[in-house]
Write an enzyme that holds these catalytic residues in place. Sequence first.
Site, short mmCIF file in Angstrom:
data_model
loop_
_atom_site.label_atom_id
_atom_site.label_comp_id
_atom_site.label_asym_id
_atom_site.label_seq_id
_atom_site.Cartn_x
_atom_site.Cartn_y
_atom_site.Cartn_z
N ILE A 125 0.85 -1.19 0.00
CA ILE A 125 0.00 0.00 0.00
C ILE A 125 0.88 1.24 0.00
O ILE A 125 1.91 1.30 0.70
CB ILE A 125 -0.98 0.00 1.20
CG1 ILE A 125 -1.97 1.16 1.09
CG2 ILE A 125 -0.23 0.00 2.54
CD1 ILE A 125 -3.17 1.02 2.02
N SER A 134 2.97 11.77 8.42
CA SER A 134 1.73 11.20 8.93
C SER A 134 0.49 11.94 8.46
O SER A 134 -0.64 11.48 8.67
CB SER A 134 1.76 11.18 10.47
OG SER A 134 2.81 10.37 10.95
N GLU A 248 -3.78 -2.77 11.99
CA GLU A 248 -2.41 -2.43 11.64
C GLU A 248 -1.57 -2.19 12.90
O GLU A 248 -0.44 -2.67 13.03
CB GLU A 248 -2.38 -1.19 10.74
CG GLU A 248 -0.97 -0.78 10.34
CD GLU A 248 -0.95 0.45 9.44
OE1 GLU A 248 0.15 0.97 9.19
OE2 GLU A 248 -2.04 0.88 9.00
N GLY A 345 26.99 -6.43 26.79
CA GLY A 345 28.22 -5.64 26.75
C GLY A 345 28.61 -5.33 25.31
O GLY A 345 27.77 -5.11 24.45
N GLY A 370 1.95 5.13 12.75
CA GLY A 370 1.60 6.26 13.63
C GLY A 370 2.64 6.38 14.73
O GLY A 370 2.89 5.43 15.47
N THR A 371 3.29 7.52 14.83
CA THR A 371 4.34 7.71 15.83
C THR A 371 3.76 7.65 17.24
O THR A 371 2.55 7.78 17.46
CB THR A 371 5.03 9.08 15.65
OG1 THR A 371 4.05 10.11 15.89
CG2 THR A 371 5.60 9.23 14.25
#
Length: 390
Positions: A125, A134, A248, A345, A370-371
């Site tokens: 998409i 966004s 999603e 480490g 989406g953030t």
Amino acid sequence: MRRTVYNEDHESFRALAREFVERELAPKFQEYEDAGRIDKAVFAKMGELGLIGLQIPEEFGGGGQTDTFKYNAILTEETARACTSLGSLRVHQDVVTPYILEYATHEQKGRWLPGMANGTLMAAIAMTEPGTGSDLTGIRTRAEQREDGAWVLNGSKTFISGGANADLVLVIARTSAYDPDDRRGGLTIFVVPTDSPGFEVGRDLEKIGIKSQDTVELHFTDLVVQDADILGEPGRAFEYMSHNLAQERLTIAVNAVSTAQSAIRLASEYAQERTSFGQPLSSFQNTKFVLAECSTETAAAQAMLDQALEAHDAGELSPADAARVKLFTTEVQGRVIDRCLQVHGGYGYILEYPIARLYTDARVTRIYGGTSEVMKTIIAKDMGLSARRS
């Protein structure tokens, strides 16, 4: 903690998925990382085994699990357990397929779903554009209708997951002029075969992580799309895109929790094998406390996620609750994997160790779908917190 979301049928499917991942995917995974994409033959093999197309009706060659997302979740869990991924398959199966199932006509389903179910017709998409991020209302890719009814598509997209491997791409384009009073209107979904004249796959985008997922730019130049290849009704794309956001974000959350669990396992094994000052690293209080905190946080994320899986299958997962799950699980993922890398480490910084790949792969989950900041905005709105007054 004991999970109750899965039954015997789910666990039988898990056994099949695990066997496939261990036999077919894990041994060749570094090759796919180096190539920047999964070999499409892998998806065809999965189709033969019934591992994909799970939510597609049997009428169109799918698994017929039309009312549940749990099989999809199990497949994601098993790839994460092996510290691998299936590249853009999650986009194909968990993001794109629901659009076709919900909005395609019966004729369109007959054309597209059988190949999508058996892994021979991969889909992606194309929403995001350079400079829009966004804000999908700022889409500038345009489609203009000719007198004969066909549409001519021009524009560019970026950050397209699966764009190089795809045979079909759902392209979001503007079909009417931008209206500041109706910012969400005027967008339409076109289902575009990637062998269409005027369809160009641009450069591969080099990422710090998820290297086995092909991510590219796409360009459309005077590309002709037939009216019969519009998905749903013209002008309603924004509404349609909002419909599948919960799933999603749920699939991102499933991956986040599963990879956090894998990181804990890797760090625990390393701490028991590694000695420092003549003692196993796992015997030091700090190591035990760090891993105990990671285990507890991840268990909380798992419980939240399992509740969301049940709600989604019942049709009750709201956009705000999906945002809460995505926000919490991806933030936990980031913290847990970072701590588990620290347990390793200096070796944690070496790509030879799987924890390093988990670390770089995890960073994007707080951005795509989406953030975290967008998730917080959605949650705050659901809480009734008002916008700032001018």
